[in-house]
Scaffold this motif. Structure first.
Motif, PDB file in Angstrom:
ATOM      1  N   ILE A  65       0.743  -1.255  -0.067  1.00 16.94           N
ATOM      2  CA  ILE A  65       0.017  -0.065   0.158  1.00 16.94           C
ATOM      3  C   ILE A  65       0.829   1.276   0.129  1.00 16.94           C
ATOM      4  O   ILE A  65       1.616   1.637   1.116  1.00 16.94           O
ATOM      5  CB  ILE A  65      -0.914  -0.057   1.127  1.00 16.94           C
ATOM      6  CG1 ILE A  65      -1.784  -1.252   1.057  1.00 16.94           C
ATOM      7  CG2 ILE A  65      -1.867   1.269   1.428  1.00 16.94           C
ATOM      8  CD1 ILE A  65      -2.764  -1.352   2.279  1.00 16.94           C
ATOM      9  N   ASP A  72       0.971   4.834   0.472  1.00 19.26           N
ATOM     10  CA  ASP A  72       0.290   5.711   1.071  1.00 19.26           C
ATOM     11  C   ASP A  72       0.727   6.515   2.295  1.00 19.26           C
ATOM     12  O   ASP A  72       1.918   6.844   2.201  1.00 19.26           O
ATOM     13  CB  ASP A  72      -1.094   5.152   1.609  1.00 19.26           C
ATOM     14  CG  ASP A  72      -2.487   5.916   1.256  1.00 19.26           C
ATOM     15  OD1 ASP A  72      -2.700   6.847   1.842  1.00 19.26           O
ATOM     16  OD2 ASP A  72      -3.300   5.432   0.430  1.00 19.26           O
ATOM     17  N   SER A  73      -0.079   6.904   3.161  1.00 22.57           N
ATOM     18  CA  SER A  73       0.347   7.857   4.133  1.00 22.57           C
ATOM     19  C   SER A  73       0.842   6.930   5.548  1.00 22.57           C
ATOM     20  O   SER A  73       0.832   7.765   6.737  1.00 22.57           O
ATOM     21  CB  SER A  73      -0.733   8.834   4.533  1.00 22.57           C
ATOM     22  OG  SER A  73      -2.024   8.273   5.205  1.00 22.57           O
ATOM     23  N   ASP A 120       0.695   6.848  10.969  1.00 24.16           N
ATOM     24  CA  ASP A 120       0.073   7.573  10.091  1.00 24.16           C
ATOM     25  C   ASP A 120      -0.615   9.087  10.567  1.00 24.16           C
ATOM     26  O   ASP A 120      -1.303   9.152  11.441  1.00 24.16           O
ATOM     27  CB  ASP A 120      -1.127   6.786   9.749  1.00 24.16           C
ATOM     28  CG  ASP A 120      -2.035   7.167   8.478  1.00 24.16           C
ATOM     29  OD1 ASP A 120      -1.533   8.368   7.977  1.00 24.16           O
ATOM     30  OD2 ASP A 120      -3.004   6.633   8.208  1.00 24.16           O
ATOM     31  N   GLY A 122      -4.155   6.451   5.074  1.00 28.34           N
ATOM     32  CA  GLY A 122      -3.369   5.016   4.664  1.00 28.34           C
ATOM     33  C   GLY A 122      -4.079   3.913   5.718  1.00 28.34           C
ATOM     34  O   GLY A 122      -4.173   2.814   5.090  1.00 28.34           O
ATOM     35  N   ILE A 138       3.766  -1.757   3.887  1.00 31.84           N
ATOM     36  CA  ILE A 138       3.425  -0.381   3.774  1.00 31.84           C
ATOM     37  C   ILE A 138       4.623   0.535   3.312  1.00 31.84           C
ATOM     38  O   ILE A 138       5.740   0.691   3.858  1.00 31.84           O
ATOM     39  CB  ILE A 138       2.940   0.214   5.127  1.00 31.84           C
ATOM     40  CG1 ILE A 138       1.833  -0.925   5.812  1.00 31.84           C
ATOM     41  CG2 ILE A 138       2.473   1.537   5.146  1.00 31.84           C
ATOM     42  CD1 ILE A 138       0.971  -1.005   4.815  1.00 31.84           C
ATOM     43  N   LYS A 169       5.184   4.314   2.962  1.00 31.07           N
ATOM     44  CA  LYS A 169       4.787   5.606   3.259  1.00 31.07           C
ATOM     45  C   LYS A 169       5.420   6.637   2.412  1.00 31.07           C
ATOM     46  O   LYS A 169       6.667   6.827   2.763  1.00 31.07           O
ATOM     47  CB  LYS A 169       5.064   5.745   4.539  1.00 31.07           C
ATOM     48  CG  LYS A 169       4.596   6.845   5.314  1.00 31.07           C
ATOM     49  CD  LYS A 169       4.628   6.932   6.827  1.00 31.07           C
ATOM     50  CE  LYS A 169       4.206   8.217   7.531  1.00 31.07           C
ATOM     51  NZ  LYS A 169       4.296   8.533   8.649  1.00 31.07           N
TER      52      LYS A 169
END
Length: 527
Positions: free
Chosen positions: A146, A148-149, A177, A182, A211, A213
């Motif tokens: 993923i 994302d954040s 996060d 996320g 993850i 980030k």
């Protein structure tokens, strides 16, 4: 309620923010005279290029050696000389990507999130994509990366999953996060079936999560940062890369990484975008990426979802309840005479609170020094902007502003680019009329950190993890299928919900887990 990463500007459920930054944001200037770019170089030319860059006063920001490129900041006046350096393949702007989901401000959405906090609920999206109909024992555990954040690694509904990751954002660590986006995305993919909160598409630990980030609280990241994250997904041996993000402009370097890793068997899935236009968002617009549109609980196309020839499939993306880190989002609080009144934060309102006597400030269009000193202004919508109303209240000595609607429905306004120091919220017309009968009452108005662990979001960002989660769930039963076979199967087994056949708004239709599994069981991977 609202959120740190920027709340919605209207109370209409589908009114999410535009998908992508404008072209003017494509190159993020380090200062007025410099620009951030990606420089791709020919084989063996890296050292020579770095030397030439130093001579131009450039600064290296990121090494993208996997794709024979570097990200640099260079004086704008030196761009032509940079392009002319020996060994340069191409120079492109380091375009900015933004997150494609925001918190739903509706009272209905808030109630749905509160329900998840009190007992486990099954979000409508899980049944819509048939994840609840999939039974049996998976043959293996695909890895979903993923981008994302980050993720709240301690969240009660996520901590039981197999988690790993890497941080490229410069904020916190991969398992924190600061944005909430996320964690919300991760919950849709893999929130545990554990008697609390919500259930994800893969609620029985059928996937592992990696993850990558790239976003901090601001919700924006450069193509070079995302390219580094994509390559980290590849090194982590991810099977699926889920990207709930988008840009109005394509990045050749980003595409190069995606194309290379697609050849290694990775499936890429990304958000179609939230502008509600025919514009193409990237990376969703690339050939080797599945572009996911959003639909609501009635399987109707979401009006914010971008529609064009690149849209491949659709998934739930409206009022999706999922996991969030506590105290990262914010909420509005309004109490008059000690009684709570439903309210929505004004976008851009500061996180602060104040108490004062409730006072009628009319339309808020006539400031008068000292007239509202120590009071909470009750203001009718109309005549001037929300920001001007709040500024006038503040100028008149007010400590907080409550703006009531002039028509039926909730009121979610915005301060725009105006900076205010007092809290401001919106309420319904009916509640405003009732409060006119309570003038003088002690009133508390505030924007506070929200301790909730669940929230409803809108966006193609929310549709993307539904599709990514289904791809992982289906693949977990058929390890011998390739990424492209899984992609093809999802398209062929989708539920046609728009115009007959493929259409630009929903692609092949709503992604279906059980139908895809049934298709492979009957026809095999190459169906």
């Amino acid at each position: 309620m609202t959120q740190v990463l920027k709340p919605l500007r209207t109370a209409v459920l589908l009114a999410v923010s535009a998908v992508v930054c404008s072209a003017s944001m494509a190159a993020v200037a380090a200062d007025a005279g410099s620009v951030n770019v990606i420089v791709a170089y020919k084989a063996g030319a890296a050292a020579k290029l770095r030397s030439g860059l130093a001579g131009l006063g450039g600064k290296l920001r990121a090494d993208l050696a996997d794709d024979n490129a570097i990200a640099v900041t260079v004086p704008r006046a030196k761009l032509a000389k940079l392009r002319a350096l020996a060994g340069v393949d191409y120079v492109e702007e380091d375009v900015i990507h933004t997150l494609q989901g925001q918190r739903s401000t509706s009272i209905k959405s808030r109630k749905a999130a509160l329900a998840a906090a009190s007992t486990q609920t099954l979000p409508y999206g899980i049944t819509a994509v048939q994840a609840d109909q999939v039974a049996g024992t998976p043959a293996w555990t695909p890895k979903v990366c993923i981008v994302d954040s980050g993720i709240d690694g301690t969240h009660e509904d996520l901590a039981g999953n197999k988690l790993a990751g890497q941080n490229f954002s410069g904020s916190g660590s991969w398992n924190t996060d600061e944005n909430a986006h996320g964690t919300h995305v991760a919950g849709t993919v893999a929130a545990l079936d554990n008697d609390v909160g919500v259930v994800g598409v893969n609620g029985r630990k059928q996937v592992s999560l990696y993850i990558a980030k790239v976003f901090d609280a601001s919700g924006s990241a450069s193509a070079s940062t995302i390219t580094k994250a994509i390559n980290a997904c590849g090194r982590a041996k991810a099977n699926i890369v889920s990207m709930s993000l988008g840009s109005a402009s394509p990045s050749r370097t980003e595409k190069r990484a995606i194309d290379r890793l697609t050849q290694k068997g990775i499936l890429f899935i990304a958000a179609a975008g939230n502008a509600g236009t025919t514009a193409v968002s990237y990376p969703a617009g690339f050939d080797n990426v599945m572009s996911v549109a959003a639909v609501d609980e009635n399987k109707a196309w979401a009006s914010f979802s971008q529609y064009n020839a690149t849209v491949e499939i659709a998934a739930p993306g409206v009022a999706v309840v999922s996991t969030v880190p506590p105290n990262v989002l914010t909420m509005s609080v309004l109490k008059v005479g000690g009684v709570a009144v439903p309210s929505l934060s004004m976008e851009g309102s500061p996180v602060t609170g104040a108490t004062g006597a409730l006072a009628d400030f009319g339309f808020g269009d006539t400031p008068a020094a000292g007239s509202m000193t120590g009071k909470v202004c009750l203001i009718s919508r109309g005549n001037i902007s929300f920001a001007d109303k709040v500024v006038n209240c503040q100028t008149s000595g007010g400590v907080g502003a409550v703006i009531y609607n002039n028509t039926a429905g909730e009121l979610a306004g915005t301060m725009g680019d105006v900076v205010t120091t007092i809290p401001s919220v919106g309420i319904t017309q009916a509640d405003g009329a009732a409060l006119m009968g309570q003038l003088g009452q002690s009133t508390y108005v505030a924007i506070e950190p929200d301790p909730a662990k669940y929230a409803a979001f809108n966006g193609t960002s929310m549709a993307t993890p539904h599709a990514s989660g289904v791809a992982a769930l289906v693949w977990s039963y058929f390890p011998s299928c390739s990424a492209q076979q899984i992609r093809s199967t999802l398209v062929k087994s989708a539920l046609d919900i728009g115009d007959p056949g493929r259409d630009d708004k929903t692609g092949a239709g709503l992604v279906q887990a059980k139908a895809a599994i049934d298709r492979i069981n009957t026809l095999g991977c190459a169906n």
